[in-house]
Design an enzyme around this catalytic site. Structure first.
Site, mmCIF file in Angstrom:
data_model
loop_
_atom_site.group_PDB
_atom_site.id
_atom_site.type_symbol
_atom_site.label_atom_id
_atom_site.label_comp_id
_atom_site.label_asym_id
_atom_site.label_seq_id
_atom_site.Cartn_x
_atom_site.Cartn_y
_atom_site.Cartn_z
ATOM 1 N N CYS A 18 26.640 38.769 41.815
ATOM 2 C CA CYS A 18 27.233 40.106 40.972
ATOM 3 C C CYS A 18 28.405 39.900 41.357
ATOM 4 C CB CYS A 18 26.322 41.095 41.495
ATOM 5 S SG CYS A 18 26.745 41.998 43.118
ATOM 6 N N ARG A 24 23.927 44.878 43.642
ATOM 7 C CA ARG A 24 22.872 44.228 43.041
ATOM 8 C C ARG A 24 22.455 42.984 43.582
ATOM 9 N NH1 ARG A 24 26.044 43.944 37.373
ATOM 10 N NH2 ARG A 24 27.607 43.572 38.793
ATOM 11 N N ASP A 135 25.556 47.535 37.032
ATOM 12 C CA ASP A 135 26.282 47.774 38.134
ATOM 13 C C ASP A 135 26.000 49.368 38.525
ATOM 14 O OD1 ASP A 135 27.669 48.028 40.447
ATOM 15 O OD2 ASP A 135 29.340 47.016 39.589
#
Length: 174
Positions: A18, A24, A135
């Site tokens: 990420c 994440r 996100d």
């Protein structure tokens, strides 16, 4: 002459990516690692995570990610953020981006011979119809729960994929 038959004793290695490696990708790392161990594949599958940016290098996962993950039985506290490296494409069998932006950034640094290793975690979703894992960093509590829902779904499909890779024809002739 180098053998073209894969080394079936080498671990299968999965890297989650990420932006900052604090929300994440560490969540996916922790969820998938737990699933791998529960499936009895802890010695055959290795899991890691990285970020396309170095904003948080060395930091633990976001406290909110840790809190929500722990409520579901995933401990992220031992992880530390790091930036994606060119060598990761040599070292990992599968590099999974959380969204289109991070996929593009990873593609930009991926050597042509390893492009096949680079995919999105969303490709493994079995229950959800989303192209990305969004996100949650700037959002509220629900964003972290949504990420966990998507990651658990994607990691379930990913585990099936990895199990198939470990049972590939060259490893189990019949």
């Amino acid at each position: 002459m180098k053998s073209t038959v894969p080394d079936t004793t080498a671990p299968y290695r999965v890297l989650f990516v990420c932006m900052g490696n604090i929300c994440r990708s560490p969540t996916a790392h922790g969820v998938f690692e737990t699933m791998v161990v529960r499936a009895g594949l802890g010695k055959r599958v290795q899991v890691d995570s990285a970020g396309t940016h170095s904003y948080h290098a060395g930091a633990t996962p976001d406290a909110r990610s840790q809190e929500h993950a722990l409520k579901r039985g995933y401990d992220l506290s031992g992880q530390r953020a790091r930036q994606l490296r060119a060598s990761d494409f040599d070292d990992f069998d599968l590099v999974l981006a959380m969204d289109w932006d991070n996929l593009a950034l990873a593609q930009a640094m991926c050597p042509p011979q390893h492009v096949r290793k680079l995919r999105r975690l969303a490709e493994f979703f079995e229950q959800h119809d989303s192209a990305v894992v969004p996100d949650p960093y700037l959002g509220g509590t629900q964003g972290f729960e949504d990420v966990l829902d998507l990651v658990e779904d994607g990691c379930t499909g990913l585990l099936r994929h990895v199990q198939q890779q470990l049972r590939a024809p060259w490893a189990d002739p019949e």
